[in-house]
Enzyme design. Sequence first.
Site, PDB file in Angstrom:
ATOM      1  CB  VAL A  12      -1.121   0.268   1.237  1.00 32.19           C
ATOM      2  CG1 VAL A  12      -1.837   1.178   1.312  1.00 32.19           C
ATOM      3  CG2 VAL A  12      -2.012  -1.107   1.264  1.00 32.19           C
ATOM      4  CD  GLU A 122     -12.990   6.786   3.452  1.00 32.78           C
ATOM      5  OE1 GLU A 122     -13.549   7.776   3.628  1.00 32.78           O
ATOM      6  OE2 GLU A 122     -13.798   5.351   3.720  1.00 32.78           O
ATOM      7  N   GLY A 127     -11.106  -0.917   2.318  1.00 32.44           N
ATOM      8  CA  GLY A 127     -10.169  -0.614   1.167  1.00 32.44           C
ATOM      9  C   GLY A 127     -10.810   0.598   0.506  1.00 32.44           C
ATOM     10  CE  LYS A 198     -11.177  -4.945   6.851  1.00 32.73           C
ATOM     11  NZ  LYS A 198     -11.431  -5.948   5.709  1.00 32.73           N
TER      12      LYS A 198
HETATM   13  N1  HSE Z   1      -7.796  -9.566   4.377  1.00 32.36           N
HETATM   14  C1  HSE Z   1      -8.661  -8.156   4.231  1.00 32.36           C
HETATM   15  C2  HSE Z   1      -9.770  -8.923   3.477  1.00 32.36           C
HETATM   16  C3  HSE Z   1      -7.971  -7.048   3.523  1.00 32.36           C
HETATM   17  O1  HSE Z   1      -9.731 -10.052   2.837  1.00 32.36           O
HETATM   18  O2  HSE Z   1     -10.756  -7.982   3.165  1.00 32.36           O
HETATM   19  C4  HSE Z   1      -8.498  -5.923   3.939  1.00 32.36           C
HETATM   20  O3  HSE Z   1      -8.799  -5.764   5.338  1.00 32.36           O
END
Ligand code: HSE
Length: 420
Positions: A12, A122, A127, A198
């Site tokens: 990233v 964000e 993502g 999240k």
């Molecule tokens: N490992 C995570 C996924 C990546 O599969 O969504 C982003 O948090």
Amino acid sequence: MVKIGILGVGTVGTSVAKILEENAELLEARAGKKIVVKSGVVKNLSKDRGLKITITDNPLDVVNDPEIDIVVELMGGVKEPFELVKKALANGKAVVTANKALLAYHRYELEVLAGDIPLMYEASTAGGIPIISALRNGLSANNIDSIQGIMNGTCNYMLTNMINHGAKYDEILKKSQELGYAEADPTFDVGGFDASHKLLILASIAYGIDAKPEDILIEGIENITATDVAFAREFGYEIKSLGIAKKVGNGVELRVHATMIPKESMIAKVDGVMNAITVIGDKVGETMYYGAGAGGDATASAVISDIVDIVRGNTNPMLGYKQALKNKLTLLSKDEISTNYYLRLEVNDESGVLAAITNTLSKFEISIESMLQQPHPAEERAKLLFTTHECKEKKMKEAITVLSKLDVVHGEIAMMRIEK
Ligand code: HSE
């Protein structure tokens, strides 16, 4: 000119530096100032990343550098980034982080420490999808009734391949690691922990809920069988691993688990590694956000959106509305969750068995909605598959305990929640 320092120049971080260079003119026009990456921190100095920035292996070179205006934290882990982010804030630097685990555990401490200094995140959730911005800005007129979504691409990629193509769990997990979707430790993905981080971040913005992962219901996708998949299909459901935040009165349910959802719902149609989140606001109704939940460029897109916002001066309180909520919402306990359920039991195929099972369910005031029996003549056993009307998690758990002690019931009773 605004100068950036990146803690953790991996996939990233490299994308962030490259996009800032590639789209420099566009970003200057949008942000109103030139943005340049001054330096980046890596663990391994010998690896060439093809970037024209100063590279160091000492994070203090970045967080203590008086020339750096914004520190971008992309390290992963919790303890070390927490210390570095605190130091950067103490040095008056704005911080952009993609670190969901850091926020899942320390977001309220960081909110206090940051005060008026921008701390943006964000990229921590879904993502490249601008879901944080949607909640903080676009939906700010609304009481949020619910947030529900596919917040882990690895689980969705695996489930899609298991359900649509009959892929085996272990093989498809290995493939998702090879493709770079899974976390370094994939139990983080399949066990629901990644999605829970999240969900907690979104729940803080929407509801001001200060919970940690251990406070909420988190289940993985490890126990789903071909029978469950076939049943779901027959009864008009898809199986998805969802993060769910739902306001019920003055309480909020927060949970991550495999879920049966009606196959005509929008989320049910989201396949592969993509993420999708629906938010229902009391004024706007249902809205949906879809896109890449992982990957270098998609995640960097979210990181850079935060940088641009900071440079423009468009920042607002880190977690939004907490102070403003009049009737403070509280996290409902796991027992208080209320939903529809699917149950799978293996039983003796003989008279009175169905009556014993339905009797037990009725003792716990659980009402059956539909039922399917699959005989297994060779073993004189049958599989019983039920869906129920809405009931409390506590009653369901108690009923399962009693059912599993009946002589006519064999092995583990499988349970999956259903969202209508
Ligand atoms: N490992 C995570 C996924 C990546 O599969 O969504 C982003 O948090």
